[in-house]
Motif scaffolding. Structure first.
Motif, PDB file in Angstrom:
ATOM      1  N   VAL A  92      14.547   2.185  -7.326  1.00  0.00           N
ATOM      2  CA  VAL A  92      13.907   1.995  -6.014  1.00  0.00           C
ATOM      3  C   VAL A  92      14.759   2.634  -4.919  1.00  0.00           C
ATOM      4  O   VAL A  92      14.248   3.358  -4.049  1.00  0.00           O
ATOM      5  N   GLU A 137      14.010   6.329  -2.501  1.00  0.00           N
ATOM      6  CA  GLU A 137      14.057   6.393  -1.036  1.00  0.00           C
ATOM      7  C   GLU A 137      14.789   7.642  -0.548  1.00  0.00           C
ATOM      8  O   GLU A 137      14.549   8.107   0.568  1.00  0.00           O
ATOM      9  N   LEU A 193       8.795   1.557 -14.204  1.00  0.00           N
ATOM     10  CA  LEU A 193       8.049   1.541 -12.943  1.00  0.00           C
ATOM     11  C   LEU A 193       7.508   0.146 -12.653  1.00  0.00           C
ATOM     12  O   LEU A 193       7.577  -0.337 -11.515  1.00  0.00           O
ATOM     13  N   SER A 215      10.336  -2.121 -11.626  1.00  0.00           N
ATOM     14  CA  SER A 215      10.879  -1.809 -10.306  1.00  0.00           C
ATOM     15  C   SER A 215       9.949  -2.213  -9.174  1.00  0.00           C
ATOM     16  O   SER A 215      10.410  -2.631  -8.105  1.00  0.00           O
ATOM     17  N   TYR A 216       8.629  -2.076  -9.383  1.00  0.00           N
ATOM     18  CA  TYR A 216       7.682  -2.274  -8.283  1.00  0.00           C
ATOM     19  C   TYR A 216       6.668  -3.390  -8.521  1.00  0.00           C
ATOM     20  O   TYR A 216       5.895  -3.714  -7.613  1.00  0.00           O
ATOM     21  N   GLN A 217       6.656  -3.941  -9.733  1.00  0.00           N
ATOM     22  CA  GLN A 217       5.699  -5.006 -10.071  1.00  0.00           C
ATOM     23  C   GLN A 217       4.260  -4.573  -9.799  1.00  0.00           C
ATOM     24  O   GLN A 217       3.424  -5.355  -9.345  1.00  0.00           O
ATOM     25  N   LEU A 218       3.995  -3.302 -10.070  1.00  0.00           N
ATOM     26  CA  LEU A 218       2.653  -2.739  -9.932  1.00  0.00           C
ATOM     27  C   LEU A 218       2.315  -1.980 -11.214  1.00  0.00           C
ATOM     28  O   LEU A 218       3.196  -1.377 -11.835  1.00  0.00           O
ATOM     29  N   LEU A 239       5.101   5.860  -1.744  1.00  0.00           N
ATOM     30  CA  LEU A 239       6.557   5.958  -1.802  1.00  0.00           C
ATOM     31  C   LEU A 239       7.012   7.281  -1.186  1.00  0.00           C
ATOM     32  O   LEU A 239       6.200   8.123  -0.821  1.00  0.00           O
ATOM     33  N   LEU A 293       0.604   4.546  -6.845  1.00  0.00           N
ATOM     34  CA  LEU A 293       1.945   4.018  -6.600  1.00  0.00           C
ATOM     35  C   LEU A 293       2.778   5.012  -5.801  1.00  0.00           C
ATOM     36  O   LEU A 293       3.391   4.657  -4.783  1.00  0.00           O
ATOM     37  N   LYS A 332      16.475  -1.838  -9.433  1.00  0.00           N
ATOM     38  CA  LYS A 332      16.816  -1.651  -8.025  1.00  0.00           C
ATOM     39  C   LYS A 332      17.431  -0.282  -7.770  1.00  0.00           C
ATOM     40  O   LYS A 332      17.260   0.293  -6.688  1.00  0.00           O
TER      41      LYS A 332
END
Length: 315
Positions: A173, A177, A190, A193-196, A211, A207, A170
Motif C-alpha cells: 500500500v 502511493e 491485493l 492489502s485493500y480488502q477488496l 489508486l 481497484l 502495508k
C-alpha cells in the motif's frame, strides 16, 4: 543488456524439504533437503543474470551466517553491495509435497538499527548512477518501517531510475502511493492489502482506478494466468499446463521476465509471453533457473496472450 540493482531488505536461507505428503502431527520422512541463499530480490537477480544482464545485489545480511550468501554471490557472479549487521539472517522452512502443495514456515528476520538504515541509503545512492532499473522485493525486516520504504523508493526515483516492486500488505500500500514503474502483486496480496476483490480484470481495473497511477501492474493469478494492466493495451496470459513441483520463485521469475522484456524493447505480447513462460518453468523445479532456449521456446509456444476487456469474467 542492462544493469539492474535488486534490493532484498529481509533475505533468508531457504530450507526446502521434499516429501510425499505432509502428515500434520505425525512423524514425516523427508525425501530430500535443499538449502540455499534466498530472498525475493536474489531470486529476481538470478533470473536476470541467467538472461544475460549485469546484476548488483544489495540489502541487509546478518554476519553470523553470511558465508552461504558470500558463496552464492561468487558462484552466481553477482556484485554484492550488502550492509552486514549483527545477528543471523533468518531461515525459511518450505515443505514441498508431491501434489505441488507448499507449506511455508518463515522466520521473522533480524532487527535493523538506525545506523544500518543510514548506511544502506548511502550505499544505494552511490550505486544508482551505475544501473538502469531497481527491483525492490520481499518483506521488510524488523525496524524498517513502511515510511522508510517510501523514502527508499523516492531516493531511487529522484535519480531518474525505474523502480519495480514486489511486496505485500502495508508495504505494498505504501509503495503504490509512490507510483513505482512496476508492481507485481498476486490476487491474494491485493485482497490482503485493500480488502477488496481483485480476482477478475474488472475488479482489478476498478481497484487501480482509485489508486495512484502505476505504469505497469502485473497481477499473477496462479492457474488463471497473468493480467498485465497498462494504459495502451492490457493483456492476459494463459500459462501452459505443467507439473508443479514448487511455487517458490515463480512470482520472482515473472517479475524478472517482465523487466527483461521491457528494458530490451520487446513487444507487449512477447514481453508477457516470455515472462509467463519463465514463471511456468519455475514451478516445475526446486529453484528458479532459466531453462535452456529449446525448453523456453516450447513453453512460450504453449502460452496464450489475449487482450483484456471488462467483459472477461474469468480473467
Amino acid at each position: 543488456m542492462a544493469k539492474v540493482l535488486t534490493i532484498t531488505l529481509n533475505p533468508a536461507i531457504d530450507v526446502t524439504i521434499q516429501l510425499n505428503e505432509l502428515q500434520v502431527g505425525e512423524v514425516n520422512r523427508q525425501e530430500s533437503v535443499e538449502i540455499h541463499a534466498a530472498g525475493k530480490g536474489l531470486n529476481i537477480a538470478q533470473v536476470l543474470k541467467d538472461l544475460g544482464h549485469e546484476v548488483i545485489v544489495s540489502g541487509f545480511l546478518g554476519t553470523t551466517n553470511k558465508q552461504i550468501f558470500d558463496d552464492h554471490f561468487k558462484e552466481a557472479q553477482f556484485q554484492p553491495e550488502f550492509i552486514y549487521i549483527e545477528g543471523e539472517t533468518r531461515q525459511n522452512i518450505k515443505i514441498a509435497e508431491h501434489s505441488g502443495r507448499m507449506t511455508d514456515l518463515n522466520g521473522k528476520g533480524f532487527l535493523v538499527s538506525e545506523l544500518d538504515k543510514k548506511n544502506l541509503f548511502q550505499k544505494i545512492e552511490m550505486i544508482l548512477p551505475q544501473v538502469d532499473v531497481v527491483a525492490i522485493a520481499g518483506s521488510l525486516p524488523q525496524g524498517f518501517s513502511v515510511d522508510e520504504l517510501q523514502q527508499l523508493i523516492k531516493l531511487i526515483q529522484q535519480q531518474g531510475k525505474k523502480v519495480a516492486l514486489d511486496t505485500s500488505g502495508k508495504a505494498l500500500v505504501a509503495a503504490i502511493e509512490c507510483q513505482p514503474w512496476m508492481i507485481k502483486p498476486n490476487t491474494d496480496e491485493l485482497f490482503e492489502s485493500y480488502q477488496l476483490p481483485a480476482a477478475t480484470y474488472a475488479e482489478q481495473k476498478k481497484l487501480f482506478e482509485n489508486l495512484a497511477k502505476i505504469e505497469h501492474v502485473v497481477i499473477s493469478m496462479g492457474e488463471d494466468g497473468v493480467n498485465w494492466l497498462h494504459d495502451t493495451h492490457p493483456l492476459h496470459a494463459k500459462a501452459p499446463k505443467v507439473i508443479v513441483k514448487s511455487t517458490v520463485g515463480a512470482g520472482d521469475s515473472l517479475l524478472a521476465g517482465m523487466i527483461h522484456g521491457l528494458i530490451n524493447g520487446f513487444s507487449d505480447e512477447e514481453t508477457l509471453k516470455t515472462a509467463t513462460a519463465i514463471a511456468s518453468h519455475a514451478v516445475t523445479q526446486i529453484g528458479f533457473r532459466i531453462p535452456n532456449a529449446e525448453t523456453l521456446n516450447q513453453l512460450k509456444a504453449q502460452t496464450t496472450i489475449n487482450s483484456l476487456s471488462e467483459s472477461d469474467a474469468n480473467c
